[in-house]
Structure formats: structure tokens, C-alpha cells
Design a protein around this motif. Structure first.
Motif, PDB file in Angstrom:
ATOM      1  N   THR A  28       0.978  -1.179   0.016  1.00 16.82           N
ATOM      2  CA  THR A  28      -0.154   0.176  -0.074  1.00 16.82           C
ATOM      3  C   THR A  28       1.023   1.223   0.161  1.00 16.82           C
ATOM      4  OG1 THR A  28      -0.182   0.045   2.407  1.00 16.82           O
ATOM      5  CG2 THR A  28      -1.858  -1.193   1.096  1.00 16.82           C
ATOM      6  N   ASP A  29       0.423   2.255  -0.424  1.00 16.99           N
ATOM      7  CA  ASP A  29       1.308   3.317  -0.651  1.00 16.99           C
ATOM      8  C   ASP A  29       0.404   4.652   0.060  1.00 16.99           C
ATOM      9  OD1 ASP A  29       3.475   5.072  -1.348  1.00 16.99           O
ATOM     10  OD2 ASP A  29       2.300   5.591  -3.229  1.00 16.99           O
ATOM     11  N   SER A  30       0.035   4.671   1.261  1.00 13.64           N
ATOM     12  CA  SER A  30      -1.022   5.387   2.039  1.00 13.64           C
ATOM     13  C   SER A  30      -0.117   6.669   2.317  1.00 13.64           C
ATOM     14  CB  SER A  30      -1.579   4.889   2.943  1.00 13.64           C
ATOM     15  OG  SER A  30      -0.682   4.235   4.108  1.00 13.64           O
ATOM     16  N   CYS A  31       1.212   6.689   2.219  1.00 13.60           N
ATOM     17  CA  CYS A  31       2.121   7.848   2.731  1.00 13.60           C
ATOM     18  C   CYS A  31       2.846   8.467   1.411  1.00 13.60           C
ATOM     19  CB  CYS A  31       3.136   7.449   3.747  1.00 13.60           C
ATOM     20  SG  CYS A  31       4.419   6.274   3.116  1.00 13.60           S
ATOM     21  N   GLY A  32       2.703   7.801   0.343  1.00 10.93           N
ATOM     22  CA  GLY A  32       3.385   8.259  -0.880  1.00 10.93           C
ATOM     23  C   GLY A  32       4.723   7.983  -0.786  1.00 10.93           C
ATOM     24  N   ALA A  33       5.490   6.779  -0.460  1.00  7.50           N
ATOM     25  CA  ALA A  33       6.518   6.319  -0.551  1.00  7.50           C
ATOM     26  C   ALA A  33       6.888   5.920  -1.964  1.00  7.50           C
ATOM     27  CB  ALA A  33       6.762   5.113   0.473  1.00  7.50           C
ATOM     28  N   ILE A  34       5.881   5.714  -2.468  1.00  6.01           N
ATOM     29  CA  ILE A  34       6.630   4.793  -4.057  1.00  6.01           C
ATOM     30  C   ILE A  34       6.904   6.289  -4.760  1.00  6.01           C
ATOM     31  CG2 ILE A  34       5.351   4.068  -6.137  1.00  6.01           C
ATOM     32  CD1 ILE A  34       3.848   2.259  -4.363  1.00  6.01           C
ATOM     33  N   ARG A  35       6.299   7.002  -4.886  1.00  4.62           N
ATOM     34  CA  ARG A  35       6.921   8.405  -5.737  1.00  4.62           C
ATOM     35  C   ARG A  35       8.193   8.852  -5.155  1.00  4.62           C
ATOM     36  NH1 ARG A  35       5.470  13.074  -2.878  1.00  4.62           N
ATOM     37  NH2 ARG A  35       3.672  12.800  -1.531  1.00  4.62           N
ATOM     38  N   LEU A  36       8.656   8.526  -4.230  1.00  2.00           N
ATOM     39  CA  LEU A  36       9.921   9.265  -3.607  1.00  2.00           C
ATOM     40  C   LEU A  36      11.011   8.017  -3.650  1.00  2.00           C
ATOM     41  CD1 LEU A  36       8.643  10.929  -0.168  1.00  2.00           C
ATOM     42  CD2 LEU A  36       9.422  11.950  -2.580  1.00  2.00           C
ATOM     43  N   GLN A  37      10.959   7.134  -4.192  1.00  2.84           N
ATOM     44  CA  GLN A  37      11.846   5.934  -4.503  1.00  2.84           C
ATOM     45  C   GLN A  37      13.031   6.504  -5.197  1.00  2.84           C
ATOM     46  OE1 GLN A  37      11.947   3.035  -2.582  1.00  2.84           O
ATOM     47  NE2 GLN A  37       9.920   3.996  -1.694  1.00  2.84           N
ATOM     48  N   GLY A  38      12.948   7.543  -6.029  1.00  8.01           N
ATOM     49  CA  GLY A  38      14.024   7.997  -6.495  1.00  8.01           C
ATOM     50  C   GLY A  38      15.257   8.613  -5.711  1.00  8.01           C
ATOM     51  N   LEU A  39      14.796   8.757  -4.375  1.00  7.97           N
ATOM     52  CA  LEU A  39      15.669   9.603  -3.501  1.00  7.97           C
ATOM     53  C   LEU A  39      16.770   8.460  -2.739  1.00  7.97           C
ATOM     54  CD1 LEU A  39      13.280  11.752  -1.371  1.00  7.97           C
ATOM     55  CD2 LEU A  39      14.862  12.354  -3.069  1.00  7.97           C
TER      56      LEU A  39
END
Length: 90
Positions: A28-39
Motif C-alpha cells: 500500500t502507498d498510503s504515505c506516498g513512499a512509491i513516488r519518492l523511491q528516486g531518493l
């Protein structure tokens, strides 16, 4: 011979019934972690330039953290070199 063949057939059938396809659990991505994987791999200092809208916890190596799970909290783990190694919800 016929009895052995029948027994093997029954055992093969029972073995096939016991096999279950693995259940795929999507993260699940309830915190937006997927869009920050580039970090991942970046220096942790880059986090100071980002404005987060949700609670954020930055975990350094050996740091004690609570085991509570908060699906909206962004957890960012760093390594000894100060680089981001993992970003996840929780």
C-alpha cells in the motif's frame, strides 16, 4: 502392479490439491513512499529541501524506533554514510 498404480494416482491427486498458488500482496502507498523511491541512494541532506505533508521519521543506523505502525507516516532509513537506503510507509 495395478494396486500400486492406483495408489500413486491417488497420492498424486492429493498432492495436487494441497498446492496453493502464492498470494500476491501488493504494497500500500498510503504515505506516498512509491513516488519518492528516486531518493534512495541520495544523501540524507536532500530531505531538508523537501516539504512533506505527512508525518516523517528519518531513522539512522542503530537508532531506537517505536514498533507502532502508522500507515500515513513516511519512514526513511539511512546508512552509516548518511545516504537514504529505504523509503516506506509505517
Amino acid at each position: 502392479m495395478r494396486r500400486t498404480l492406483l495408489l500413486l494416482t491417488v497420492l498424486a491427486g492429493l498432492a495436487a490439491c494441497g498446492k496453493k498458488e502464492p498470494e500476491i500482496i501488493l504494497p500500500t502507498d498510503s504515505c506516498g513512499a512509491i513516488r519518492l523511491q528516486g531518493l534512495v541512494g541520495q544523501p540524507a541532506e536532500v530531505l531538508e529541501t523537501i516539504r512533506f505533508t505527512q508525518p516523517v521519521r528519518v531513522v539512522q543506523p542503530g537508532q531506537a524506533v517505536t514498533m507502532d505502525f502508522s500507515p500515513n507516516r513516511l519512514t526513511i532509513e539511512t546508512n552509516e554514510a548518511g545516504r537514504i537506503v529505504r523509503i516506506a510507509c509505517g
